[in-house]
Design a protein around this motif. Structure first.
Motif, PDB file in Angstrom:
ATOM      1  N   ARG A  10       4.279  -6.345   5.018  1.00 24.24           N
ATOM      2  CA  ARG A  10       4.362  -6.854   3.653  1.00 24.24           C
ATOM      3  C   ARG A  10       5.692  -6.549   2.961  1.00 24.24           C
ATOM      4  O   ARG A  10       5.980  -7.118   1.906  1.00 24.24           O
ATOM      5  CB  ARG A  10       3.217  -6.295   2.806  1.00 24.24           C
ATOM      6  CG  ARG A  10       3.242  -4.800   2.586  1.00 24.24           C
ATOM      7  CD  ARG A  10       2.164  -4.342   1.607  1.00 24.24           C
ATOM      8  NE  ARG A  10       2.472  -4.759   0.256  1.00 24.24           N
ATOM      9  CZ  ARG A  10       1.604  -4.722  -0.769  1.00 24.24           C
ATOM     10  NH1 ARG A  10       0.368  -4.305  -0.560  1.00 24.24           N
ATOM     11  NH2 ARG A  10       1.961  -5.106  -1.970  1.00 24.24           N
TER      12      ARG A  10
ATOM     13  N   ALA B 288       7.928  -9.504   1.760  1.00 27.79           N
ATOM     14  CA  ALA B 288       7.304 -10.245   0.662  1.00 27.79           C
ATOM     15  C   ALA B 288       7.366  -9.442  -0.632  1.00 27.79           C
ATOM     16  O   ALA B 288       7.584 -10.000  -1.721  1.00 27.79           O
ATOM     17  CB  ALA B 288       5.859 -10.581   1.004  1.00 27.79           C
ATOM     18  N   ASP B 289       7.181  -8.140  -0.529  1.00 33.67           N
ATOM     19  CA  ASP B 289       7.299  -7.276  -1.710  1.00 33.67           C
ATOM     20  C   ASP B 289       8.705  -7.359  -2.302  1.00 33.67           C
ATOM     21  O   ASP B 289       8.885  -7.488  -3.512  1.00 33.67           O
ATOM     22  CB  ASP B 289       6.998  -5.824  -1.336  1.00 33.67           C
ATOM     23  CG  ASP B 289       5.525  -5.579  -1.044  1.00 33.67           C
ATOM     24  OD1 ASP B 289       4.703  -6.478  -1.286  1.00 33.67           O
ATOM     25  OD2 ASP B 289       5.207  -4.470  -0.558  1.00 33.67           O
TER      26      ASP B 289
ATOM     27  N   ALA C 266       9.390 -10.494  -4.151  1.00 29.40           N
ATOM     28  CA  ALA C 266       8.563 -10.741  -5.331  1.00 29.40           C
ATOM     29  C   ALA C 266       8.964  -9.914  -6.542  1.00 29.40           C
ATOM     30  O   ALA C 266       8.789 -10.367  -7.681  1.00 29.40           O
ATOM     31  CB  ALA C 266       7.094 -10.469  -4.998  1.00 29.40           C
TER      32      ALA C 266
ATOM     33  N   TRP D 213       3.627 -12.898  -4.947  1.00 28.46           N
ATOM     34  CA  TRP D 213       3.827 -13.128  -3.518  1.00 28.46           C
ATOM     35  C   TRP D 213       3.769 -14.637  -3.290  1.00 28.46           C
ATOM     36  O   TRP D 213       2.850 -15.313  -3.744  1.00 28.46           O
ATOM     37  CB  TRP D 213       2.685 -12.517  -2.732  1.00 28.46           C
ATOM     38  CG  TRP D 213       2.896 -11.144  -2.204  1.00 28.46           C
ATOM     39  CD1 TRP D 213       3.969 -10.327  -2.368  1.00 28.46           C
ATOM     40  CD2 TRP D 213       1.964 -10.420  -1.384  1.00 28.46           C
ATOM     41  NE1 TRP D 213       3.778  -9.139  -1.712  1.00 28.46           N
ATOM     42  CE2 TRP D 213       2.566  -9.182  -1.103  1.00 28.46           C
ATOM     43  CE3 TRP D 213       0.710 -10.728  -0.873  1.00 28.46           C
ATOM     44  CZ2 TRP D 213       1.914  -8.223  -0.314  1.00 28.46           C
ATOM     45  CZ3 TRP D 213       0.069  -9.784  -0.104  1.00 28.46           C
ATOM     46  CH2 TRP D 213       0.676  -8.538   0.179  1.00 28.46           C
TER      47      TRP D 213
ATOM     48  N   LEU E 145       3.452 -16.736  -0.029  1.00 27.46           N
ATOM     49  CA  LEU E 145       3.216 -16.525   1.391  1.00 27.46           C
ATOM     50  C   LEU E 145       3.184 -17.839   2.162  1.00 27.46           C
ATOM     51  O   LEU E 145       2.492 -18.780   1.776  1.00 27.46           O
ATOM     52  CB  LEU E 145       1.895 -15.790   1.602  1.00 27.46           C
ATOM     53  CG  LEU E 145       1.717 -14.462   0.859  1.00 27.46           C
ATOM     54  CD1 LEU E 145       0.371 -13.841   1.219  1.00 27.46           C
ATOM     55  CD2 LEU E 145       2.862 -13.510   1.153  1.00 27.46           C
TER      56      LEU E 145
END
Length: 277
Positions: A14, A17-18, A21, A220, A222
């Motif tokens: 993750r 993506a963190d 974001a 996020w 995705l």
């Protein structure tokens, strides 16, 4: 929190993506506050590189101590380090010593503390310039968030608390039971934790103690892939535990994992005790 919990593989999956974001525009008011409290001239920072511009010397500038709560493997430090344009000293605090060992495997000058978040006090934060956390508030209870807020305000310490889920999920392509799964997951989080109510609760708690609070969305976004599949399994699993009638629908949702895109809404919060920005 997903079914993957705080497994190192999940945290590594993750992390990109963190990083994409988090609301980087909250760093501008934070840099102003840190500079004012240090009594120094604000350096120019290249936002794209997270580094000071050439000719900006950090020599003889006060060291900024940043305490990262629930630090895990150190993703918050990797994202934030260098972006504030100040010399940094990091204290990584987590209850899991194995995760902390991964966070400092190749790093020098980083202090680690194996402690629960609930043990934090205002006295312990004396000398700390900034408290940070990532994906933490929604997995705390109201009492734990209140204690964290009280400690930060007592110490006069700003807090940058990122990636708190807000409960809203958008799936593409959508399904007929998306809203039902969403509601069940949110109720599952609320059983014992603040879950999607965490940002509102923390904001009210900080403001009640006279702090300025700024919030920004940090969703996020995705694409189909392993992260989306693991997140979806956790989301569906918690929803089915809360609403067993959804269990028969879960296989169809999980079969869509390879084609799904998802927007999972989060929010970032910057609290500044005793300041007006």
């Amino acid at each position: 929190m997903t079914a993957a919990g705080f497994d190192p593989e999940w945290l590594a999956l993750r992390e990109p993506a963190d990083a994409a974001a988090r609301a980087a525009d909250l760093l501008d008011p934070l840099r102003v506050v840190l500079s004012r409290r240090q009594g120094t001239v604000l350096p120019r920072v290249d936002r794209t590189k997270g580094a000071s511009t050439p000719g900006d010397s950090r020599k003889n500038r006060p060291l900024v101590t940043i305490r990262d709560l629930g630090s895990g493997t150190g993703s918050m430090r990797r994202w934030l380090s260098g972006r504030l344009g100040v010399p940094e000293r990091w204290v990584l605090q987590d209850r899991d010593p194995e995760l902390l060992a991964l966070a400092v495997d190749d790093e020098a000058g980083v202090e680690v503390r194996v402690e629960e978040i609930g043990a934090l006090s205002g006295a312990e934060l004396v000398g700390t310039s900034l408290v940070t956390a990532s994906a933490l508030l929604d997995v705390l209870t109201a009492r734990e968030v209140d204690a964290l807020v009280a400690a930060c305000v007592e110490a006069g310490c700003p807090a940058l608390l990122t990636l708190t889920v807000t409960g809203r999920v958008e799936l593409d392509p959508p399904g007929p039971l998306d809203s039902r799964f969403e509601a069940a997951f949110n109720q599952h989080q609320r059983r014992h934790l603040l879950g999607p109510d965490a940002v509102a609760h923390a904001t009210a708690a900080f403001e009640a103690r006279g702090a300025t609070v700024l919030t920004r969305p940090s969703p996020w976004r995705l694409e189909p892939g392993p992260l989306t599949e693991q997140w979806l399994r956790g989301w569906i699993g918690a929803a089915c535990e809360q609403d067993p009638d959804l269990t028969s629908e879960a296989p169809d949702y999980l079969r869509r994992a390879g084609e799904l895109r998802a927007v999972v809404e989060h929010a970032d919060l910057l609290a500044i005790p005793g300041e007006r920005t």
